[in-house]
Scaffold this active site. Sequence first.
Site, PDB file in Angstrom:
ATOM      1  N   GLU A   1       0.189 -28.117  -0.240  1.00  0.00           N
ATOM      2  CA  GLU A   1      -1.139 -28.739  -0.232  1.00  0.00           C
ATOM      3  C   GLU A   1      -1.033 -30.229  -0.528  1.00  0.00           C
ATOM      4  O   GLU A   1      -1.720 -31.051   0.102  1.00  0.00           O
ATOM      5  CB  GLU A   1      -2.067 -28.068  -1.251  1.00  0.00           C
ATOM      6  CG  GLU A   1      -3.463 -28.687  -1.256  1.00  0.00           C
ATOM      7  CD  GLU A   1      -4.370 -28.154  -2.346  1.00  0.00           C
ATOM      8  OE1 GLU A   1      -5.285 -28.895  -2.753  1.00  0.00           O
ATOM      9  OE2 GLU A   1      -4.175 -27.006  -2.796  1.00  0.00           O
TER      10      GLU A   1
ATOM     11  N   CYS B   1     -11.094 -26.175  -7.011  1.00  0.00           N
ATOM     12  CA  CYS B   1     -12.072 -25.346  -6.307  1.00  0.00           C
ATOM     13  C   CYS B   1     -12.735 -24.347  -7.245  1.00  0.00           C
ATOM     14  O   CYS B   1     -12.249 -24.055  -8.336  1.00  0.00           O
ATOM     15  CB  CYS B   1     -11.416 -24.645  -5.120  1.00  0.00           C
ATOM     16  SG  CYS B   1     -10.537 -23.134  -5.534  1.00  0.00           S
TER      17      CYS B   1
ATOM     18  N   HIS C   1      -2.970 -24.067   3.050  1.00  0.00           N
ATOM     19  CA  HIS C   1      -2.692 -25.247   2.227  1.00  0.00           C
ATOM     20  C   HIS C   1      -2.952 -26.557   2.962  1.00  0.00           C
ATOM     21  O   HIS C   1      -3.021 -27.611   2.338  1.00  0.00           O
ATOM     22  CB  HIS C   1      -1.235 -25.213   1.761  1.00  0.00           C
ATOM     23  CG  HIS C   1      -0.820 -23.876   1.236  1.00  0.00           C
ATOM     24  ND1 HIS C   1      -0.186 -22.931   2.017  1.00  0.00           N
ATOM     25  CD2 HIS C   1      -0.983 -23.317   0.021  1.00  0.00           C
ATOM     26  CE1 HIS C   1       0.035 -21.841   1.296  1.00  0.00           C
ATOM     27  NE2 HIS C   1      -0.437 -22.043   0.086  1.00  0.00           N
TER      28      HIS C   1
END
Length: 315
Positions: A126, A198, A74
């Site tokens: 994160e 992502c 993260h």
Amino acid sequence: MQIKLANPRGFCAGVDRAIEIVNRALEVFGPPIYVRHEVVHNKFVVEDLRSRGAIFVEELEQVPDDVIVIFSAHGVSQAVRTEAAGRGLKVFDATCPLVTKVHIEVARYSRDGRECILIGHAGHPEVEGTMGQYDAVNGGAIYLVEDEADVASLEVRNPESLAFVTQTTLSMDDTSRVIDALRKRFPAIGGPRKDDICYATQNRQDAVKQLADECDVVLVVGSPNSSNSNRLRELAERMATPAYLIDGAEDMQKGWFDGVERIGITAGASAPEVLVRGVIQQLQAWGATGADELAGREENITFSMPKELRVKSLL
């Protein structure tokens, strides 16, 4: 009952790399290996690594001197990196390269004196790591928004010098709406050509939409603290398909499948395939048949290992 499997599902390249970094560090240097935060958000993975000598901590103050420390997938703040360097700790960085890409963007905005807005979930590691890339020394600031209401109430210092980034594991649909709200409220805002979500998150969300469309119930294999796994469950539910987030077969209840003809199974990016297989076996013991994989997007992305682990593993 018929079983259908999402494609793709389970481990992504960043998770594969993070777990392998811990595995190789254990092989090369031997236990104990300290890991700041759970290397990935999956109970099975963490317990397996813990049984082989990984010690998971939340802060570096819990780490003794002269040991090896691994940063989780993260990512961490610049303050954590500075603390580790100041103590002379030997660090291997398992931060996902796609998270690192966002860190680089934030650091660049900070250097340029440009304020930054992060779209993400408060408290997620994160998000904490990404927020911690911004240095306010040049007079700017970084702000966190989770939804359109946050955008409506946000006050920035200079709306003419503003950019946004996103957490990598968000819902694509939700994030798109927040970005639209940001662009409407702050017309001069800059940002990536597309959001920072992502490839693996996008692919798994596309796959679960297909699964929810074809199935009567969806099972998402993943831990409760996994952001991307929770988003998969939410997506299925938004399509009016009952969905359950489970760590493994032991979490299932037989009554969930009364009157069900088609059961869909997917897995978050931090959930290993062995857990999916366990779910399939239990469902088959309850009378389900088959395990047909839907057509999906092939993933062949890999990320390189830290050089020292890569070289020593070949000796």
